[in-house]
Write an enzyme that holds these catalytic residues in place. Structure first.
Site, mmCIF file in Angstrom:
data_model
loop_
_atom_site.group_PDB
_atom_site.id
_atom_site.type_symbol
_atom_site.label_atom_id
_atom_site.label_comp_id
_atom_site.label_asym_id
_atom_site.label_seq_id
_atom_site.Cartn_x
_atom_site.Cartn_y
_atom_site.Cartn_z
ATOM 1 N N TYR A 9 0.826 -1.211 0.000
ATOM 2 C CA TYR A 9 0.000 0.000 0.000
ATOM 3 C C TYR A 9 0.859 1.260 0.000
ATOM 4 C CZ TYR A 9 -3.914 -3.059 1.293
ATOM 5 O OH TYR A 9 -4.867 -4.045 1.320
ATOM 6 N N SER A 66 -13.603 -4.411 1.083
ATOM 7 C CA SER A 66 -14.504 -3.818 0.098
ATOM 8 C C SER A 66 -15.981 -4.064 0.414
ATOM 9 C CB SER A 66 -14.181 -4.345 -1.310
ATOM 10 O OG SER A 66 -14.760 -3.514 -2.297
ATOM 11 N N GLY A 117 -17.013 1.602 -3.241
ATOM 12 C CA GLY A 117 -17.725 2.875 -3.297
ATOM 13 C C GLY A 117 -19.054 2.799 -4.024
ATOM 14 N N LEU A 160 -21.561 1.024 -3.314
ATOM 15 C CA LEU A 160 -22.655 0.948 -2.345
ATOM 16 C C LEU A 160 -22.737 2.185 -1.446
ATOM 17 C CD1 LEU A 160 -22.404 -2.829 -1.445
ATOM 18 C CD2 LEU A 160 -24.381 -1.677 -2.470
ATOM 19 N N LYS A 163 -22.953 7.048 -4.485
ATOM 20 C CA LYS A 163 -22.426 8.243 -5.153
ATOM 21 C C LYS A 163 -22.431 8.128 -6.678
ATOM 22 C CE LYS A 163 -18.365 7.876 -3.222
ATOM 23 N NZ LYS A 163 -16.945 8.159 -2.836
#
Length: 319
Positions: free
Chosen positions: A53, A214, A219, A221, A224
């Site tokens: 990451y 997730s 994103g 759910l 947006k």
């Protein structure tokens, strides 16, 4: 906040975990610290990261640069013993032939890098990031077992493994007297339920911990996204996140609207509703909230102990 044991172990973990893939990648250290502090103050005791990451994820050749681990390491001083620190190994950390995978060579080198960046003497949960077809499981499990014996790792887990891969690993561990995976980390959400075919039954059968990443379908759910052509400026999709494109189907957009109506009926937002569904699945130990904004944590904490009725479960199942 609810707490339970991680699989067959006596390790107590919160049903929410803080995911830190955004740290040092999409948000700076100041914003990362604010999120980290809020999570710990709320009772979240699992911090999930990976050597991979960092900003290198967005290069043409995707490789780990360790910014997430570095930020966590600098800001856990004085409270390290209060958290369950989980990181991962296996994804590319460079372009050399031995810069990725689950060989003894790579694992032994990368654990030292993670320990240095995290500024700690031990990792609570060391997870293999994905299955390595090129390295015998015996070699991987032997290396991980040695790390446990050396005190550098407390428990080992796997990520993105199929049920047969976990079963094979378990058989090898039993046969050779090696450490066994105590948990599995996999993608699971209202729009991705493939896990229910084999992985969920396997985890329930073998009492393995299941850490879910997730839960918001990257994103999707959150509500947006209204269509594949309307991408909010600050969204993952607008930043070039490719994996979310898999969710952009007409069927999924329709389902999201139905879930949103149910969420409104229960006075929560769609993200909270979707996350709560995950927390109410019997196989799930903890849901990883990949936070890039403070409200991602505070919203999640608000519904962490919401127990669903059978009727609500049936309503969702019918969509």
């Amino acid at each position: 906040m609810k707490y339970t044991s991680l699989g067959k172990t006596g390790l107590g973990v919160s049903n929410l975990s803080l995911g830190t893939m955004a740290f040092g990648r999409w948000i700076d250290e100041k914003a990362s610290i604010e999120i980290l502090d809020a999570a710990l103050d709320a009772g979240i005791n699992v911090i999930d990261t990976a050597n991979f990451y960092g900003k290198g994820q967005d290069e043409s050749f995707k490789y780990g640069t360790g910014e997430s681990e570095e930020i966590i390491g600098r800001n856990l001083k004085g409270r390290r013993d209060k958290v369950v620190l989980a990181t991962k190994v296996g994804l590319p950390m460079g372009q050399d032939i031995n810069d990725f995978g689950l060989s003894r060579f790579h694992i032994m080198r990368e654990v030292e890098g993670s320990l240095k960046r995290l500024q700690t003497d031990y990792i609570d949960l060391y997870q293999v990031h994905r299955f390595d077809n090129e390295t015998p499981l015996e070699e991987t499990l032997s290396a991980l077992s040695d790390l446990v014996k050396q005190g550098k790792v407390r428990y080992i887990g796997c990520s993105n493994y199929a049920a047969w891969q976990m079963a094979k690993a378990g058989g090898i561990s039993n046969l050779l007297g090696l450490e066994s995976f105590v948990s599995s980390q996999s993608q699971y959400n209202l729009l991705s339920r493939e896990l229910e075919n084999e992985v969920v039954p396997f985890c329930l059968s073998e009492s393995m911990g299941l850490l879910v990443y997730s839960p918001m379908a990257r994103g999707m759910l959150s509500g947006k996204y209204k269509s594949r052509h309307e991408l909010p400026e600050d969204s993952r999709a607008a930043r070039g996140e490719q994996l979310i494109q898999n969710y952009f189907t007409d069927e999924n957009f329709e389902r999201v609207e139905q879930y949103k109506k149910l969420a409104e009926e229960h006075d929560v937002n769609l993200s909270q509703f979707s996350l709560s569904w995950i927390l109410n699945q019997p196989a799930v130990t903890s849901a990883i909230v990949g936070a890039s904004k403070l409200h991602h944590v505070t919203d999640a904490v608000q519904i962490s102990d919401w127990a669903w009725t059978q009727e609500l479960q049936k309503q969702v199942a019918s969509i």
